[in-house]
Scaffold this motif. Structure first.
Motif, short mmCIF file in Angstrom:
data_model
loop_
_atom_site.label_atom_id
_atom_site.label_comp_id
_atom_site.label_asym_id
_atom_site.label_seq_id
_atom_site.Cartn_x
_atom_site.Cartn_y
_atom_site.Cartn_z
N GLN A 28 1.10 -1.49 -0.14
CA GLN A 28 -0.19 0.09 -0.13
C GLN A 28 0.72 1.05 0.39
O GLN A 28 0.35 2.40 -1.02
CB GLN A 28 -1.25 -0.14 1.48
N ASP A 29 1.85 1.22 0.77
CA ASP A 29 3.17 2.31 0.84
C ASP A 29 3.44 2.95 -0.53
O ASP A 29 3.34 3.97 -0.79
CB ASP A 29 3.80 2.76 2.13
N GLU A 30 4.06 1.56 -1.10
CA GLU A 30 4.55 2.00 -2.37
C GLU A 30 3.56 2.04 -3.47
O GLU A 30 4.26 2.52 -3.81
CB GLU A 30 5.14 0.67 -2.91
N VAL A 31 2.51 2.05 -3.36
CA VAL A 31 1.16 1.96 -4.09
C VAL A 31 1.42 4.04 -4.37
O VAL A 31 1.08 4.74 -4.93
CB VAL A 31 0.26 1.44 -4.16
N ARG A 36 2.30 9.90 -5.44
CA ARG A 36 2.14 10.76 -4.62
C ARG A 36 4.08 11.50 -5.77
O ARG A 36 3.89 12.65 -6.26
CB ARG A 36 2.90 10.48 -3.75
N ASN A 37 4.55 10.37 -6.36
CA ASN A 37 5.57 11.06 -6.85
C ASN A 37 5.31 11.91 -8.53
O ASN A 37 5.80 12.45 -8.89
CB ASN A 37 6.51 10.18 -7.26
N THR A 54 0.93 5.39 -14.96
CA THR A 54 1.62 4.35 -13.52
C THR A 54 1.35 2.92 -13.77
O THR A 54 1.78 1.88 -13.55
CB THR A 54 1.38 5.01 -12.70
N GLY A 55 0.04 2.41 -14.50
CA GLY A 55 -0.52 1.21 -14.67
C GLY A 55 -0.92 0.66 -13.16
O GLY A 55 -1.58 -0.48 -13.35
N ILE A 56 -1.42 2.33 -12.48
CA ILE A 56 -2.26 1.04 -11.00
C ILE A 56 -3.60 1.31 -11.61
O ILE A 56 -4.45 2.36 -11.95
CB ILE A 56 -2.15 2.39 -10.09
N LYS A 60 -7.85 1.15 -7.21
CA LYS A 60 -6.78 0.59 -6.15
C LYS A 60 -6.74 2.57 -5.64
O LYS A 60 -6.66 2.79 -5.05
CB LYS A 60 -5.46 0.36 -6.71
N LEU A 61 -6.82 3.90 -6.60
CA LEU A 61 -6.33 4.73 -7.08
C LEU A 61 -8.23 5.81 -5.77
O LEU A 61 -8.22 6.10 -5.40
CB LEU A 61 -6.51 5.81 -8.18
#
Length: 74
Positions: A28-31, A36-37, A54-56, A60-61
């Protein structure tokens, strides 16, 4: 000591401050950091832009937004 089930994987863990187990919290923190970046470099981005670059997954967003990780729409 409070026990809880991880919101993502369902495993039993010692609940501290997060609804996620340690392993799921790391993911979760990595995503979050990835998003954020991207948003720092592209501040006027929409969720669709972030998803495409990003492909996320959008789901999830939205999950991050609902948990107040992401400040979209505020």
């Amino acid at each position: 000591m409070v026990l809880g089930n991880c919101k993502k994987c369902g495993t039993l863990y010692i609940k501290a401050k997060s609804p996620y187990s340690n392993d799921c919290q790391v993911v979760q923190d990595e995503v979050y950091l990835q998003v954020r970046n991207y948003v720092k470099q592209n501040p006027r981005s929409t969720m669709l832009d972030i998803h495409e670059k990003t492909g996320i997954p959008i789901s999830k967003l939205l999950e991050l937004h609902n948990e107040d990780y992401l400040p979209f729409g505020k």
